[in-house]
Design an enzyme around this catalytic site. Sequence first.
Site, PDB file in Angstrom:
ATOM      1  N   TYR A   4       0.830  -1.200   0.000  1.00 53.39           N
ATOM      2  CA  TYR A   4       0.000   0.000   0.000  1.00 53.39           C
ATOM      3  C   TYR A   4       0.869   1.257   0.000  1.00 53.39           C
ATOM      4  O   TYR A   4       1.383   1.688   1.042  1.00 53.39           O
ATOM      5  CB  TYR A   4      -0.934   0.014   1.208  1.00 53.39           C
ATOM      6  CG  TYR A   4      -1.856  -1.181   1.311  1.00 53.39           C
ATOM      7  CD1 TYR A   4      -2.237  -1.918   0.186  1.00 53.39           C
ATOM      8  CD2 TYR A   4      -2.357  -1.590   2.546  1.00 53.39           C
ATOM      9  CE1 TYR A   4      -3.081  -3.019   0.290  1.00 53.39           C
ATOM     10  CE2 TYR A   4      -3.212  -2.681   2.650  1.00 53.39           C
ATOM     11  CZ  TYR A   4      -3.565  -3.389   1.527  1.00 53.39           C
ATOM     12  OH  TYR A   4      -4.404  -4.469   1.645  1.00 53.39           O
ATOM     13  N   HIS A   6       0.001 -12.128   1.319  1.00 53.18           N
ATOM     14  CA  HIS A   6      -0.718 -11.146   0.513  1.00 53.18           C
ATOM     15  C   HIS A   6      -0.837 -11.601  -0.943  1.00 53.18           C
ATOM     16  O   HIS A   6       0.152 -11.655  -1.667  1.00 53.18           O
ATOM     17  CB  HIS A   6       0.010  -9.797   0.577  1.00 53.18           C
ATOM     18  CG  HIS A   6      -0.857  -8.625   0.225  1.00 53.18           C
ATOM     19  ND1 HIS A   6      -0.394  -7.329   0.239  1.00 53.18           N
ATOM     20  CD2 HIS A   6      -2.170  -8.552  -0.132  1.00 53.18           C
ATOM     21  CE1 HIS A   6      -1.376  -6.515  -0.104  1.00 53.18           C
ATOM     22  NE2 HIS A   6      -2.451  -7.238  -0.339  1.00 53.18           N
TER      23      HIS A   6
END
Length: 339
Positions: free
Chosen positions: A56, A140
């Site tokens: 992110y 992830h």
Amino acid sequence: MQHRKIQHTPVDVTELGFGAAVIGNLYRVTAPQTASDAIDAAWDAGIRYFDTAPHYGLGLSERRLGAALRERPREEYVVSSKVGRLLVPNEHPRGVDDDGFVVRDDLRRQWDFSRDGVLRSLEETLERTGLDRIDIVYLHDPDDHWQQAADEAMPALAELRDQGVIGAIGAGMNQSAMLARFLRETAADVVMLAGRYTLLDQSALDDVLPAAQAHGKSVVAVGVFNSGLLSQDRPTEGMKYDYQDAPADLVQRALALAEVCERHGTTLPAAAIAFPFAHPAVVNVTLGMRTAEQVRRNVDLHARPIPDGLWDELRAQGLIRADVPTTPTTNEERHAGRS
């Protein structure tokens, strides 16, 4: 705000979580003060679960979240981050990241689900956040890396969990089939399920949710607005569904959902937030919140009571699946499994 425990772990999370992807400049720049104010508003509203990842904003989200939480009592909140994408120097920067975040691309992401990659990623997350520990660690998006993720990454995380370094481990993905495999075949405690158990998509009822129940594990639901289509009282053309422009038939279905919600005295986004909680495996709904105003709105939506008759009518009209669990009706049932 009520808490729910991730089964068979020492970790409990507030029912609402703060998704910190947007404060990593997802799609557009978020001013530092705006990000800080959003985290402050979440804290003031009782939210104590915060989710981030190196992906992110190439570390920006982790840095901002850590800075905002660092001086708060560490035992009062839970932070999750993710492994699988190392941040490494970008040999060919072009100025701006090309993966959805408006940040400089001096770094790039490098897939790595090896044991060494997991340990290095977690160490770098601790450095960026400035925190003493990460409570939950997810693999992830290991979609194309099942073997290494299952054989190397998950055992590495399990070792850290068993040593007490991490409280809970799991995986986060936009698909449900592989998440079910992680629940069935690995040491995962919890999965972060993105967009597959919502008012528009209940496919997780076929795999992830029964796997979680059968193995005594937990589910964190994210993407409950399906990228925006369920986020407003009256959906319109041009809204997003799973990161793309929503097809016309889905816009019409969302409008039909909204009309039923209105007849029952509630709204589409309030129902979208409430919907996953009817399933006993779901312990949390995490929402991306860029501003303090968005935080306050979502907390208010979560607090609104949803009439049980809403779900009955949605089933009767075929707008949700017939096998969607019934919402608990008594106060005792609503608070069962919470702490």
